[in-house]
Design an enzyme around this catalytic site. Sequence first.
Site, PDB file in Angstrom:
ATOM      1  N   GLN A   4       0.810  -1.218   0.000  1.00  0.00           N
ATOM      2  CA  GLN A   4       0.000   0.000   0.000  1.00  0.00           C
ATOM      3  C   GLN A   4       0.843   1.267   0.000  1.00  0.00           C
ATOM      4  OE1 GLN A   4      -1.595  -1.045   4.034  1.00  0.00           O
ATOM      5  NE2 GLN A   4      -1.363   1.158   4.440  1.00  0.00           N
ATOM      6  N   HIS A  10      -6.218  -1.111  11.324  1.00  0.00           N
ATOM      7  CA  HIS A  10      -5.589  -1.656  10.125  1.00  0.00           C
ATOM      8  C   HIS A  10      -6.451  -2.767   9.535  1.00  0.00           C
ATOM      9  CE1 HIS A  10      -2.384  -2.416   7.337  1.00  0.00           C
ATOM     10  NE2 HIS A  10      -2.101  -3.610   7.814  1.00  0.00           N
ATOM     11  N   CYS A  48      -5.268   0.561   3.517  1.00  0.00           N
ATOM     12  CA  CYS A  48      -5.338  -0.852   3.902  1.00  0.00           C
ATOM     13  C   CYS A  48      -6.734  -1.420   3.714  1.00  0.00           C
ATOM     14  CB  CYS A  48      -4.896  -1.017   5.343  1.00  0.00           C
ATOM     15  SG  CYS A  48      -5.847  -0.039   6.541  1.00  0.00           S
ATOM     16  N   ASN A 103      -1.165  -9.348   4.633  1.00  0.00           N
ATOM     17  CA  ASN A 103      -0.999  -7.928   4.905  1.00  0.00           C
ATOM     18  C   ASN A 103      -0.721  -7.196   3.588  1.00  0.00           C
ATOM     19  OD1 ASN A 103      -0.790  -5.565   6.349  1.00  0.00           O
ATOM     20  ND2 ASN A 103       0.994  -6.170   7.546  1.00  0.00           N
TER      21      ASN A 103
END
Length: 353
Positions: A142, A284, A148, A305
């Site tokens: 990102q 997040h 996110c 992630n």
Amino acid sequence: MGRAFLFAAFLVAVAFSSLPLVGDDIASEEKLLDLYERWQSHHGVSRSVDEKRIRFDVFKENANYVFASNKKGKPYKLSLNKFGDMAREEFKRTYAGTRIRRRSTLRGSASLKGYFLYKNVTDVTPTVDWRQKGAVTAIKDQGKCGSCWAFSTVVSVEGINQIRTNELISLSEQQLVDCDTNTNKGCDGGMMDDAFDFIERNGGITTEENYPYVARQEQCKVKRERSPAVVIDGYEDVPVNDEDALLRAVANQPVSVAIEAIGQDFQFYSEGVFTGSCGTELDHGVAIVGYGTSKDGMKYWIVKNSWGPEWGEEGYVRMQRGISASEGLCGIAMEASYPLKTSPNPVQKKLHL
């Protein structure tokens, strides 16, 4: 043979992305400076003389923290990854500063009625890894943009699309950042539920190739947006604070979740089953793409992630599951949701812009 090769490749990748740290590296100021210069070279980081002086003080604290933590025999290890000279507040502001809004209203027809597709599922396999089933794209990054939520959303949509169509298509986070602006805020954060709702109302989402990521919010490129590749038919929320329900959902498709990710242990996570201290101030968005149990019997979630492949286990973190707290580790069971898909995808049009 295939699994052995993949595991060997994983170990090589971990070794490459992590700078080895031994006690002698932090024994003196001079050795720490040498370590910092090696870290800069390893990660391709360039600093001005003045900035380097400031960053070095931060790096020293982080190096000592990582070394001390790894001596404690935890089931996970830390490393001086690409965030090595970032202070905790800077890291929080840049990579984990999205305040995830708690559900105060339920939107979308499925959520409004409280449906849960997997409520009556009883046959759940001991392990699931949607990466091995071909439903997960490569790790993305990102960058210095609080997007996110868009990456978390896209993981789940890519996953259910592959499950329903047997075709893995990398989809556009940038379209969500630029165009989903009714309630979501681009690089200043957003909610996965709202993004699912946008994709449904918008008639789908286009490909990464058609609308590539640039790590900043720009004006919506309408012509590109009007070439959807994948459609969904709404979304559902997993029952709140229920890891058993979350398990049933993940057994059937990747699921978007929110966690608290501001701690130093999460910042420097490298490998193993993460059991670190964290709260439930959700900041997040990530996605669960599987689950399993370690050799010593610790249950974990496989979490994708969006900080690039240099972080964690090639971009992933295994997070402990089945803890006594109902909300799960780092609040992972508090804001889980997944897209629904029954409609066929539109015929993709090639744009020449």
